[in-house]
Write an enzyme that holds these catalytic residues in place. Structure first.
Site, PDB file in Angstrom:
ATOM      1  N   TYR A   1      -3.516   5.274 -19.928  1.00  0.00           N
ATOM      2  CA  TYR A   1      -2.516   5.866 -18.856  1.00  0.00           C
ATOM      3  C   TYR A   1      -3.391   6.754 -17.898  1.00  0.00           C
ATOM      4  O   TYR A   1      -3.907   7.755 -18.569  1.00  0.00           O
ATOM      5  CB  TYR A   1      -1.344   6.510 -19.634  1.00  0.00           C
TER       6      TYR A   1
ATOM      7  N   GLU B   1      -1.636   7.895 -14.837  1.00  0.00           N
ATOM      8  CA  GLU B   1      -0.924   8.472 -13.805  1.00  0.00           C
ATOM      9  C   GLU B   1      -1.307   9.261 -13.000  1.00  0.00           C
ATOM     10  O   GLU B   1      -2.034  10.378 -13.474  1.00  0.00           O
ATOM     11  CB  GLU B   1       0.671   8.706 -14.274  1.00  0.00           C
TER      12      GLU B   1
ATOM     13  N   ASP C   1      -1.028  -5.903   8.006  1.00  0.00           N
ATOM     14  CA  ASP C   1      -0.991  -6.389   6.623  1.00  0.00           C
ATOM     15  C   ASP C   1      -1.948  -7.746   6.779  1.00  0.00           C
ATOM     16  O   ASP C   1      -1.704  -8.624   6.994  1.00  0.00           O
ATOM     17  CB  ASP C   1       0.408  -7.026   6.319  1.00  0.00           C
TER      18      ASP C   1
ATOM     19  N   THR D   1      -3.892  -7.633  -0.079  1.00  0.00           N
ATOM     20  CA  THR D   1      -4.060  -7.936  -1.353  1.00  0.00           C
ATOM     21  C   THR D   1      -5.314  -8.250  -1.534  1.00  0.00           C
ATOM     22  O   THR D   1      -6.331  -7.917  -0.661  1.00  0.00           O
ATOM     23  CB  THR D   1      -3.472  -9.434  -1.585  1.00  0.00           C
TER      24      THR D   1
ATOM     25  N   LYS E   1      -6.936 -12.518  -2.401  1.00  0.00           N
ATOM     26  CA  LYS E   1      -6.989 -13.889  -1.484  1.00  0.00           C
ATOM     27  C   LYS E   1      -8.221 -14.345  -1.137  1.00  0.00           C
ATOM     28  O   LYS E   1      -9.460 -14.341  -1.948  1.00  0.00           O
ATOM     29  CB  LYS E   1      -6.030 -13.965  -0.435  1.00  0.00           C
TER      30      LYS E   1
ATOM     31  N   ARG F   1      -5.919  -9.731  -8.970  1.00  0.00           N
ATOM     32  CA  ARG F   1      -4.742  -9.833  -8.177  1.00  0.00           C
ATOM     33  C   ARG F   1      -4.056  -8.452  -8.204  1.00  0.00           C
ATOM     34  O   ARG F   1      -4.202  -7.549  -9.045  1.00  0.00           O
ATOM     35  CB  ARG F   1      -3.671 -10.619  -9.449  1.00  0.00           C
TER      36      ARG F   1
HETATM   37  C1  LIG Z   1       0.395 -12.545  -0.164  1.00  0.00           C
HETATM   38  C2  LIG Z   1       0.878 -11.501   0.909  1.00  0.00           C
HETATM   39  C3  LIG Z   1       1.646 -10.555   0.439  1.00  0.00           C
HETATM   40  C4  LIG Z   1       1.957 -10.073  -0.861  1.00  0.00           C
HETATM   41  O1  LIG Z   1       1.032 -10.240  -1.895  1.00  0.00           O
HETATM   42  P1  LIG Z   1       1.667 -10.216  -3.660  1.00  0.00           P
HETATM   43  O2  LIG Z   1       0.431  -9.811  -4.219  1.00  0.00           O
HETATM   44  O3  LIG Z   1       2.125 -11.588  -3.802  1.00  0.00           O
HETATM   45  O4  LIG Z   1       2.780  -9.217  -3.473  1.00  0.00           O
HETATM   46  C5  LIG Z   1       1.802  -9.560   1.442  1.00  0.00           C
HETATM   47  N1  LIG Z   1       1.662  -9.745   2.775  1.00  0.00           N
HETATM   48  C6  LIG Z   1       1.170 -11.056   3.309  1.00  0.00           C
HETATM   49  C7  LIG Z   1       0.880 -11.216   4.587  1.00  0.00           C
HETATM   50  C8  LIG Z   1       0.638 -11.932   2.122  1.00  0.00           C
HETATM   51  O5  LIG Z   1       0.323 -13.328   2.714  1.00  0.00           O
END
Ligand SMILES: *Cc1c(COP(=O)(O)O)cnc(C)c1O
Length: 434
Positions: A61, A63, A212, A238, A241, A247
């Protein structure tokens, strides 16, 4: 079958205690190894990233944040989290990084909480045009607790920027609704995002710009796509990707006050204890992304996406917006055959060992469960070492399967050919033994 001694011995160890779970994991490894992964949001991590996630860091943990934890024994957790933060800051050229979000959606939740109050208005692209669930869908926190207004693409076929962001309309929507924040960055948008132009609009109305970059983070970190800094006030992403890490999520800013709000919003606002094995794997992945080879990789990702897009165009498919600048494309199947649907194409291709996802195209007349399009991306195949010649082969297979209407014999022949190509380009954890 796997030829990586570490992954093999880990599977053997699991098998000795839990054969049932081990068989499922082994079957998934074989599936990944023997199929072509074209889902634009997926990738194959390195053995180092994979095994950092399997480390003892999961036992603790932690936190709080480095130097200010709620539990004892965090000396090395502080070190690994600071390492991940420092590498994230270096990658994106910013001053503050929170590496604890469990996912991209939770990174967005923390960002929203730090720049808006419940009920406040924000502007974004709607999901059906390429946006994300967490950008204001009614069934998501972003649409339940905040008030989204959406800006459009150019929908007129004759427009030179057909299916691209209509920046003048973004400005109009923002002047009319005066949102507290403007969101840019998408899940199914194949073109360059003009962060400076978004920032100018944000400045005109005194709004925050939230970028984002979940999909394009790897490309931004290597200048293969423009970096959202210094234009965005807050950047979320994220890590799994194009960034090719574990992840998870990440939030960054250059503003000290905002960084404090972001930290408090994430913990204790949204999350409890961080997934420290994932934070450790983020540190390893960011270290990989800082190496020159990663820039070469990202350049090849775009080269491969363009090669796949033009090979499909030559075979009669239409790529929305006329092409791609990044790692993904949206394929309008109806240009090839007006009866083709995304749902059929996804199922037939999966039966042939080619993994994709159906996706609406802008102004799609069909419902989301059917769609007229496929979203294809090159990050995973590029990680396996595939190049432009392989993209042409993949386009040929896609066309053969779709042209034969998912004929079982055709799917099974293609599946065999796909598996043979995959054996030549093993995924990283399988390739390690050489
Ligand atoms: C994939 C994605 C997310 C979210 O990612 P998760 O890890 O699945 O919650 C947020 N914003 C955009 C633009 C995405 O393509």
């Amino acid at each position: 079958m796997s030829h990586d001694p570490i992954t093999d011995s880990i599977l053997d160890l699991i098998r000795s205690q839990d054969p049932e779970a081990a068989e499922i994991i082994a079957a998934e490894q074989d599936r990944q190894h023997s199929t072509i992964e074209l889902i634009a949001s997926e990738n194959h991590v390195s053995p180092a990233v994979q095994h950092a996630m399997g480390s003892c860091l999961t036992n603790k943990y932690a936190e709080g944040y480095p130097g200010a934890r709620y539990y004892g024994g965090c000396e090395f957790h502080d070190q690994i989290e600071r390492l991940a933060q420092d590498r994230a800051k270096e990658l994106f050229g910013c001053q503050y990084a929170n590496v604890q979000p469990h996912s991209g959606a939770q990174a967005n939740m923390a960002a929203f909480m730090s720049i808006m109050n419940p009920g406040d208005t924000f502007a974004s692209l709607v999901l059906k045009d390429g946006g994300h669930l967490s950008h204001g869908m009614k069934i998501n926190f972003s649409g339940r607790f905040y008030t989204p207004v959406h800006y459009p693409l150019h929908y007129e076929k004759s427009h030179p920027e057909f299916e691209q962001i209509d920046y003048d309309a973004v400005r109009d929507v923002c002047l009319e609704h005066k949102p507290k924040a403007i969101l840019c960055g998408y899940s199914a948008y194949p073109r360059v995002i003009d962060f400076a132009r978004f920032r100018a609009i944000a400045d005109e109305i005194g709004a925050y710009l939230l970028a984002d970059i979940a999909h394009i983070a790897g490309l931004c970190a290597t200048d293969v796509h423009p970096n959202p800094f210094p234009h965005a006030h807050v950047v979320t992403t994220t890590t799994h990707k194009t960034l090719r890490g574990p992840r998870g999520g990440l939030v960054m800013t250059n503003d000290e006050e905002l960084s404090k709000k972001i930290n408090r919003s994430l913990f204790p606002g949204v999350q409890g204890g961080p997934l420290m094995h994932v934070v450790g794997a983020k540190a390893v992945a960011f270290g990989e992304a800082l190496k020159p080879e990663f820039r070469t990789y990202c350049e090849q990702v775009v080269t491969n996406a363009r090669a796949l897009a033009s090979a499909l165009t030559e075979r009669g498919y239409r790529i929305t917006s006329g092409g791609t600048d990044n790692h993904l494309m949206l394929v309008d199947l109806t240009a090839r055959d007006e009866n083709l649907t995304g749902a059929d194409a996804e199922a037939w291709l999966e039966a042939s060992g080619i993994i994709t996802n159906k996706n609406g195209i802008p102004d799609d007349p069909r419902p989301p469960r059917v769609t007229s399009g496929l979203r294809l991306g090159s990050p995973a195949t590029t990680t396996r070492g595939m190049g432009e010649a392989e993209m042409v082969k993949i386009a040929d297979w896609i066309d053969r399967v779709l042209d034969d209407g998912g004929d079982e014999a055709t799917c099974s022949i293609v599946r065999g050919e796909v598996a043979a190509l995959c054996a030549e380009f093993p995924m990283p954890s399988v390739a390690m033994a050489g």
